[in-house]
Design a protein around this motif. Structure first.
Motif, PDB file in Angstrom:
ATOM      1  N   GLU A 280      -5.785 -67.597  18.250  1.00 13.31           N
ATOM      2  CA  GLU A 280      -6.716 -68.228  19.188  1.00 13.31           C
ATOM      3  C   GLU A 280      -6.237 -68.087  20.627  1.00 13.31           C
ATOM      4  O   GLU A 280      -7.038 -68.164  21.563  1.00 13.31           O
ATOM      5  CB  GLU A 280      -6.894 -69.715  18.846  1.00 13.31           C
TER       6      GLU A 280
ATOM      7  N   ARG B  87     -13.713 -67.089  21.833  1.00 13.23           N
ATOM      8  CA  ARG B  87     -13.452 -68.127  22.837  1.00 13.23           C
ATOM      9  C   ARG B  87     -13.361 -67.501  24.235  1.00 13.23           C
ATOM     10  O   ARG B  87     -12.646 -66.540  24.466  1.00 13.23           O
ATOM     11  CB  ARG B  87     -12.154 -68.869  22.528  1.00 13.23           C
TER      12      ARG B  87
ATOM     13  N   ALA C 299      -7.849 -78.251  24.577  1.00 15.90           N
ATOM     14  CA  ALA C 299      -8.056 -78.525  23.153  1.00 15.90           C
ATOM     15  C   ALA C 299      -9.345 -79.337  22.996  1.00 15.90           C
ATOM     16  O   ALA C 299      -9.871 -79.884  23.953  1.00 15.90           O
ATOM     17  CB  ALA C 299      -6.865 -79.312  22.593  1.00 15.90           C
ATOM     18  N   ASP C 300      -9.843 -79.403  21.756  1.00 19.04           N
ATOM     19  CA  ASP C 300     -11.124 -80.070  21.524  1.00 19.04           C
ATOM     20  C   ASP C 300     -11.138 -81.509  22.043  1.00 19.04           C
ATOM     21  O   ASP C 300     -12.098 -81.947  22.682  1.00 19.04           O
ATOM     22  CB  ASP C 300     -11.450 -80.082  20.023  1.00 19.04           C
ATOM     23  N   HIS C 301     -10.067 -82.271  21.768  1.00 18.17           N
ATOM     24  CA  HIS C 301     -10.063 -83.678  22.176  1.00 18.17           C
ATOM     25  C   HIS C 301      -9.987 -83.808  23.694  1.00 18.17           C
ATOM     26  O   HIS C 301     -10.432 -84.812  24.262  1.00 18.17           O
ATOM     27  CB  HIS C 301      -8.901 -84.425  21.512  1.00 18.17           C
TER      28      HIS C 301
ATOM     29  N   SER D 210      -6.123 -74.299  11.929  1.00 13.70           N
ATOM     30  CA  SER D 210      -5.275 -73.230  12.451  1.00 13.70           C
ATOM     31  C   SER D 210      -3.944 -73.161  11.708  1.00 13.70           C
ATOM     32  O   SER D 210      -3.339 -72.087  11.603  1.00 13.70           O
ATOM     33  CB  SER D 210      -5.020 -73.422  13.954  1.00 13.70           C
TER      34      SER D 210
ATOM     35  N   GLN E 143     -10.148 -80.450  15.936  1.00 11.54           N
ATOM     36  CA  GLN E 143      -8.824 -80.075  16.445  1.00 11.54           C
ATOM     37  C   GLN E 143      -7.758 -80.941  15.777  1.00 11.54           C
ATOM     38  O   GLN E 143      -7.892 -82.160  15.691  1.00 11.54           O
ATOM     39  CB  GLN E 143      -8.775 -80.279  17.962  1.00 11.54           C
TER      40      GLN E 143
ATOM     41  N   GLU F  64     -10.796 -68.514  16.441  1.00 14.28           N
ATOM     42  CA  GLU F  64     -11.579 -68.560  17.690  1.00 14.28           C
ATOM     43  C   GLU F  64     -11.803 -67.145  18.244  1.00 14.28           C
ATOM     44  O   GLU F  64     -11.394 -66.815  19.361  1.00 14.28           O
ATOM     45  CB  GLU F  64     -10.874 -69.432  18.741  1.00 14.28           C
TER      46      GLU F  64
ATOM     47  N   SER G  85     -14.498 -73.281  16.539  1.00 13.16           N
ATOM     48  CA  SER G  85     -14.925 -74.635  16.886  1.00 13.16           C
ATOM     49  C   SER G  85     -16.371 -74.653  17.349  1.00 13.16           C
ATOM     50  O   SER G  85     -16.927 -75.718  17.595  1.00 13.16           O
ATOM     51  CB  SER G  85     -14.013 -75.209  17.980  1.00 13.16           C
TER      52      SER G  85
END
Length: 500
Positions: free
Chosen positions: A340, A425, A177-179, A298, A293, A422, A454
């Motif tokens: 995604e 991706r 995930a983004d984080h 989403s 995120q 996404e 993203s």
């Protein structure tokens, strides 16, 4: 002892063919201690084969491999491991129901008095975790209870336990995930600071420019260039990889004359995750949704498609208010959804291309038992799926071709609205361009497209306008061609914009 900057591994003139077909043609690569070296190229460029040569899986037909200046021959993966080389694969190789310590020492368990010495195994694992700065992971914890990012740490610690001096990381953020990507950045920086040579394989431009010192580019199995990252621009890098400029990745946007009637409209829509969502998408239009995120971007897509339905406000499809309570209802209204999670939710990996392309038609539409073979062939041709035939299992396709099959699945039912989350991706630059053109062609044929991404350059390059989501609500709307700073300002809550 290798010091920072010394060459740890050097590959010179590596060639490799399979059944007479050249896959690597005179490739050079040099990895230095304490340096992140990116390896880039389209799918089929030879990156995976080069990794397997480095890992001792394949022996090169010709060329030379040196470790700290000494020529070596890797007959087996164990030879490469003993030389200090480890590969962190995109798909984790962990036993989920064993502990962290058991995974780290798998096949190399310390023994005391004829029994596995668990105390030493856990102590050694803790020492490695501490050395890496990951004190938060318990060596006695079962792997299945860890987050994806923590599992990646376990893979790295497992490699370090073999005294690895070189780590090759293959698409390390594909499952994150983004984080969690930020956590990986910190981890890579700590490895680099401790003198580990890192070969970083990724399709994500931003990561490569953020992390690497040098970039090697392969094309069609051949070495193209090795350059300092700071001396390259994104456009130059794309040209090296595919022979086209970055601008060529994005087709022309829609003009006002290209837009038709409103296909999808949300009026004050909300559920437990988002609130007050109001916007319209017209036929022929690609509307981008940006957000960090967890912002709710989403969640909007899943609610539109009835996975987590809206409980407040209204949804209109072609001007008529509708209540969408499940995906079947969404499909019957002409709404398609590209998730995604391509492999987990979008495809039946062990089924054929044909079965996947007809999956929605068979499952959700009355009378949709099949499609004529000739029609299906034309459909797959229109999305340019590269495969041995329509009966090939989807799991054996590249990521880009898998994504094309997902899109074909929706083309088979002719959606009026397509929500894509996404859409590119984990696929290479060339495949991204193909997906971008396909989405724009769909829009030109009257489909209304809502696109979540993203990757800000993609979102900006593809969208006719952008909605930015922050903390479950739309923070503002931005016009086509907006800069990344404006998008991030709204996404982080630092600036406020006009709400559609």
């Amino acid at each position: 002892m290798t010091v920072d900057g010394d060459v740890v591994v050097r590959l010179t003139g590596i060639t490799k063919s399979f059944l007479g077909v050249p896959v690597l043609r005179g490739v050079d690569l040099e990895l230095r201690a304490g340096e992140v070296h990116a390896l880039m190229g389209e799918n089929g460029a030879g990156k995976s084969t080069l990794l397997k040569v480095l890992a001792g899986v394949h022996r090169p037909d010709s060329g030379r491999i040196e470790v700290e200046g000494e020529p070596v021959v890797f007959a087996t993966p164990r030879d490469a491991q003993e030389a200090g080389i480890a590969i962190i694969h995109q798909e984790f190789n962990l036993l989920e129901h064993r502990t962290v310590a058991e995974n780290v020492h798998l096949g190399r368990e310390p023994v005391r008095r004829g029994q596995v010495d668990r105390r030493k195994m856990e102590a050694d694992t803790k020492s490695l975790l501490d050395w890496l700065g990951e004190e938060g992971i318990d060596p006695a914890e079962t792997v299945t209870r860890l987050s994806v990012a923590q599992k990646q740490v376990v893979e790295i610690v497992k490699a370090l336990s073999t005294d690895a001096r070189v780590l090759a990381m293959d698409e390390p953020t594909a499952a994150l995930a983004d984080h969690e990507v930020e956590l990986l950045y910190d981890l890579v920086d700590r490895l680099r600071a401790r003198g580990i040579a890192i070969l970083y394989v990724s399709h994500r431009m931003r990561e490569v420019f953020d992390l690497s010192k040098r970039i090697t580019v392969l094309k069609d199995g051949a070495f193209v260039t090795c350059a300092l990252t700071r001396e390259l621009t994104s456009d130059q890098l794309v040209r090296h990889m595919v022979g086209r400029s970055l601008d060529a990745l994005y087709p022309d946007r829609a003009s006002a004359d290209d837009l038709g009637d409103v296909r999808l409209a949300l009026r004050g829509a909300g559920n437990g995750r988002v609130r007050g969502i109001t916007f319209e998408v017209r036929a022929g239009e690609i509307v981008g949704i940006a957000g960090l995120q967890g912002s709710g971007r989403s969640a909007i897509a899943r609610a539109i498609w009835g996975v987590e339905p809206f409980t407040a406000g209204t949804v209109e499809v072609d001007g008529v208010e509708r209540r969408i309570t499940d995906p079947r209802a969404a499909v019957r209204l002409g709404i398609g959804y590209v998730t995604e999670d391509r492999k987990g939710e979008g495809l039946a990996l062990r089924q054929s291309i044909r079965d996947n392309a007809l999956l929605v038609r068979r499952a959700a539409l009355t009378g949709g038992a099949g499609r004529r073979k000739s029609d299906l062939g034309e459909l797959l041709k229109s999305v340019a799926v590269v495969a041995r035939g329509e009966h090939q299992e989807v799991r054996y396709l590249s990521g880009g071709n898998q994504q094309k099959v997902v899109l074909a699945k929706w083309l088979a039912v002719g959606p009026r609205v397509l929500v894509v989350d996404e859409p590119t991706r984990g696929i290479d630059v060339g495949a991204k361009q193909a997906v971008h053109r396909l989405l724009r062609d769909l829009a030109r044929n009257g489909v209304a497209i809502l696109m979540i991404s993203s990757e800000l350059p993609e979102l900006i390059g593809m969208s006719d306008r952008i909605l930015v989501v922050h903390e479950g609500a739309i923070a503002g709307e931005l016009p086509a061609g907006t800069g990344e700073e404006a998008v991030m300002g709204l996404a982080t809550g630092h600036t406020r914009g006009e709400v559609a």
